[in-house]
Design an enzyme around this catalytic site. Structure first.
Site, short mmCIF file in Angstrom:
data_model
loop_
_atom_site.label_atom_id
_atom_site.label_comp_id
_atom_site.label_asym_id
_atom_site.label_seq_id
_atom_site.Cartn_x
_atom_site.Cartn_y
_atom_site.Cartn_z
N GLY C 145 0.84 -1.20 0.00
CA GLY C 145 0.00 0.00 0.00
C GLY C 145 0.87 1.25 0.00
O GLY C 145 2.05 1.21 0.36
N CYS C 146 0.28 2.35 -0.41
CA CYS C 146 1.06 3.59 -0.51
C CYS C 146 1.46 4.11 0.87
O CYS C 146 2.61 4.45 1.10
CB CYS C 146 0.28 4.65 -1.29
#
Lengths: 343, 343, 343, 343
Positions: C145-146
């Site tokens: 995930g970012c």
């Protein structure tokens, strides 16, 4: 004395701005607030900036809910105002922020909106010659479009004074994104609009074109032809309208300024700026003020007039309240301000 | 009855916001407007949004120009308020939007500002217990910093109720760029700040840290230690303060909300939002309202409290006028609004 | 030698960024581009910045269309990757930009995503100790995930070196709006997000929380507890993660920097900034670079570590390609840049 | 084979963009980087996005430092290029991103820039008929202004084909703030430009006006008169130029498109968009691509042509490198991309 007000379509940007301004209006009381899909919900969930109305419950947009008010503002999708208006009767003041009753020409309506013309109501741009007479005591008001407000105010004195060739008017007007409304569309996402300038409705197709022509035609016997290009700008609010046309014969800078100064000398909400200062949207955000400046480009043979307004205030809700004030016989400036929220 | 007001430092953001609000205050009259390098110029050239004051000429910031007013607001660089205040005498109400008289501790002042402590004035955060008593009738008011206002309001009920370990408070607060003032610095250019989030004063060095500690210490006997990180956000106005600390023993979500609801039950400018709603800066821009929400992250063992204010309004000029109202014996809310300008 | 690549979900922000980067990758050839509702349309209408692919027709997302490629990138909604992956067989490299195969714990998956756990794939954060070994030759990669990318890179050296109390980690991370995807939702409209900072998923509910915990747990025997608050910032791209935790015993500024300098000494895409410089999102936009800085606030007893990444590049598509490079045995930096697009 | 490049003025926006692009150019090696007040400092402190050059020390801008390179880019204030150029001799390729050598007319130069004309160099807009012949092997190149690039590309095919009355051209062009440079001026502060559209140089005074006239005059025997109004838009990069003129006789939509399609058929960096699509700045940010669209407003009797470019890339540094490639005999597209960084 306090007038009881209803707002139909209270969850959109126009409805929210009407309520923001009505909350500071000394002579009104806010009654029914109606919506469609949002009916039954709290206003606070959809308009979190309107603290005093946070716990108001949104009613459905029906004639029953809107009955019993002195004034009903309609901030509804195009084409839906007529049926509501009929049901409310002739005694209530109805101020329509939509487009339905703005155009005089049934043909223009049909061409730009595609449906049958619903009729024409007194047009709520008080700065137009004769408009205040029509609005005084009126029971119906059609609020101008946001672009027509900005563009008309920029050009009106030049057209009225016969300074320009009205068949060669060119307008490029940049608007903040709230002008496109609150409906969720992919091209209006923050990720798409931030850092982006984009045109739309290019080539004469924008619905505000005939309205601008209609307004300017009211002060001249000449034909009016307008090339109008709207731009979407990366900001929530504001319109900057850059307008020009060839000058007719010799027109000096002093001539141009004198025409504008005269025309707007007594207008409470239109400011001709000092020479050398140009309108910018940030200075009018949140206010009902339009700023205007004019110059003559002698090399190009054109008069350039630029205006800035807040599309939601002077361009919609503020203009609507200004007209309401006139219609009700109140001080035209009641509840409205010329002070912007900057920076 | 109308109080005559002067604003020293009328060309910056704090000065501009003071004037924006004072223009809508029913019990004041705006007198002298002073500046430094801008003295002699028209206010309209520097604050184009303040239409009614456009033709006012800016006077130099001297005791002569500021004399003869009931209230003098100082929006001056740090370290310059004391000498002006002395010259104005004890009968005028002086409200200092600068930092000079905020801190009780001469040592903290010296460490964070590097100069000698000028003293301590009544602190203009009316929501602090006991503050209204101190402010009533006061002739001197120190306006809180913008971050301390946001952070204190977010944490005060939790600290007062003993819900959290006050030695482990962590705050990350994002501010709009107007908080950095109007002086032209390369890193504040639009090209630099748009599309950019950046921290500054990391590691405990920001001057607002001791002020936050001082405020929270006033409602607890425990030691208060704060880790404070400010962020510059790509927007002109607004502060969002995200605050947390370990809970002490068992604290339920209901406990936390009850403490906040009680603490702010009678506050006109602080709103505890409905459960599930979180503060956002856009909803309070232009208003004097602080929105607050609290929750308990049981898995992490921390209470999270978040507040949003407009740094220029509740965080500076609105807070200053709120305190002025109290000091003058006016209605505390006079001239101030809880309605934001959105979108 | 050129690898043939397909991108499933080519019309969203992750898909668009993958294509932007793949277009400049020297060792790939872009094959099938698939979508759902957009199938049959031209890519140019939906991704107007990808000029060389403007006339490509979007195919439906089916196993047939995706067959026959060396690498398939999945940029699909959560929960849809497993069935596609099964149909594509074991010989193709599948890089999943979605969340489906990130978490080791079926229980965490169930709690945060609400469905059954699909399994765990090699995790594509090469900077994690041991990750490159797992990724080399892999046929399946789960792209982080970012937020987990930004937060893990900020804290990893401190956790690995035992500098901090890992049970008291506090993270506040601000993200640009592209992190919320391209689906049109009212709160993501430009009018809503410009000028606005707002939190979401407050109190431990954000799905990236367990992923951050999982990453940090890999380098310590101690329990890891994280309080994570994400903020939506008014910018299209970028994440700024402000992370802190109590120091364990004496930790000097020099100790902290030494740990970070050692940890990232050989990393091509992580830069420990010069002392005194802090990460800012604008400097890494469009690049695959993460910038990191660390300090110790001795007064607060906390280590503060801040990182900045582009959520779409290092945080999604760039990270995905970095892992693809490793999996395929290419130079890890092939097709990726550390140069940002600023201002 | 690798060409050694120096950049004089490496700390501004044009210099930074030149370096960003040169870093990805396969046939150059970056040599001296020079500045003025910044000389002696690290580039990383001023251009934090240029990671590979972070530790480069900025040299003073002198002939000694710039000697020994194959190409010298000048990104200097107007009026300073001539003396440097003379000192560097005739064998080095000098590409001037400033205005000094753009105009043919000494009179125009004097009128718009106020100093004596330094001369005229080959003009680096390869899309102008005959330009590539002039640029091939040239040792001096004058890089066009950013507005002239956008406006010329929008109008060139219409003027060349004789479709419009060239004495009635109206251009309104909105630019991102980086066009105004990196010098800290109050009106360019983030607080001032965010949320703001403002015009400047209204009435024919902008220095790019004669350059646009010169470019268009090159493809027609008719007189060219341009009314040009630039707008500052709230975004860091990008120009959107809205251009129009009366059509001459009958011009259909198909005629207009055919002229544009023919004119740009072989241009690597100019895209005539699909009918119905309009240029937007976000799609070209970071790329060397200009997008163009044209339509005829039959009701207004005007042809409307709109272009979008990145003012720093195609409008300055990318255009400069495109011309350098031609001058050096390299592939014209080397090191340049048509892929934008969006969103």
């Amino acid at each position: 004395m306090s007038f009881k007000i209803a707002v139909a379509g209270c969850t959109g940007y126009a409805g929210g701005e009407l309520l923001r301004l009505l909350l500071q209006h000394p002579e009104v009381e806010i009654g029914a607030l109606t919506g469609n899909s949002s009916a039954g919900g709290r206003l606070g969930a959809l308009q979190p900036h309107l603290a005093p109305l946070a716990d108001r419950v949104i009613a459905p947009t029906t004639a029953e809910e809107l009955a019993g008010h002195d004034v009903v503002f309609l901030a509804l999708p195009h084409g839906t105002s007529a049926s509501i208006a009929e049901q409310l009767g002739d005694d209530v003041l109805i101020v329509d922020a939509g487009a339905d009753f703005r155009l005089n020409s049934a043909e223009d309506w049909k061409r730009f909106y595609g449906t049958d013309h619903a009729g024409t109501w007194p047009y709520g741009l008080p700065e137009l010659p004769g408009a205040r007479r029509q609005l005084a005591g009126a029971k119906r008001v059609a609020v101008p479009g946001c672009y027509p407000t900005a563009c008309t105010l920029a050009l009106l004195p030049a057209v009225a004074a016969g300074l320009i060739d009205t068949t060669q008017i060119v307008i490029v007007a940049a608007s903040g994104t709230s002008g496109a409304g609150k409906a969720a569309k992919p091209h209006l996402l923050g990720s798409e609009v931030m850092g982006n300038m984009s045109p739309y409705g290019v080539g004469g197709g924008h619905r505000h074109t005939p309205e601008i022509v209609q307004n300017l035609s009211g002060v001249t016997g000449s034909e009016v032809v307008v090339s109008f290009t709207p731009l979407l700008a990366p900001m929530p609010r504001g319109i900057l309208a850059t307008c020009s046309a060839p000058i007719l014969g010799e027109v000096s800078q002093a001539d141009a300024r004198a025409s504008y100064a005269d025309f707007y000398a007594d207008e409470p909400f239109v400011s001709l700026l000092e020479e050398g200062s140009w309108p910018q949207t940030a200075a009018v955000v949140g206010s009902n003020r339009a700023t205007v400046q004019v110059t003559v480009d002698q090399a190009a043979g054109r008069l350039i007039a630029i205006s800035a307004i807040d599309n939601l205030t002077k361009g919609t809700a503020g203009g609507a309240i200004q007209s309401m004030n006139i219609a009700l016989g109140l001080d035209e400036t009641s509840g409205l301000s010329t002070v912007g929220v900057a920076p």
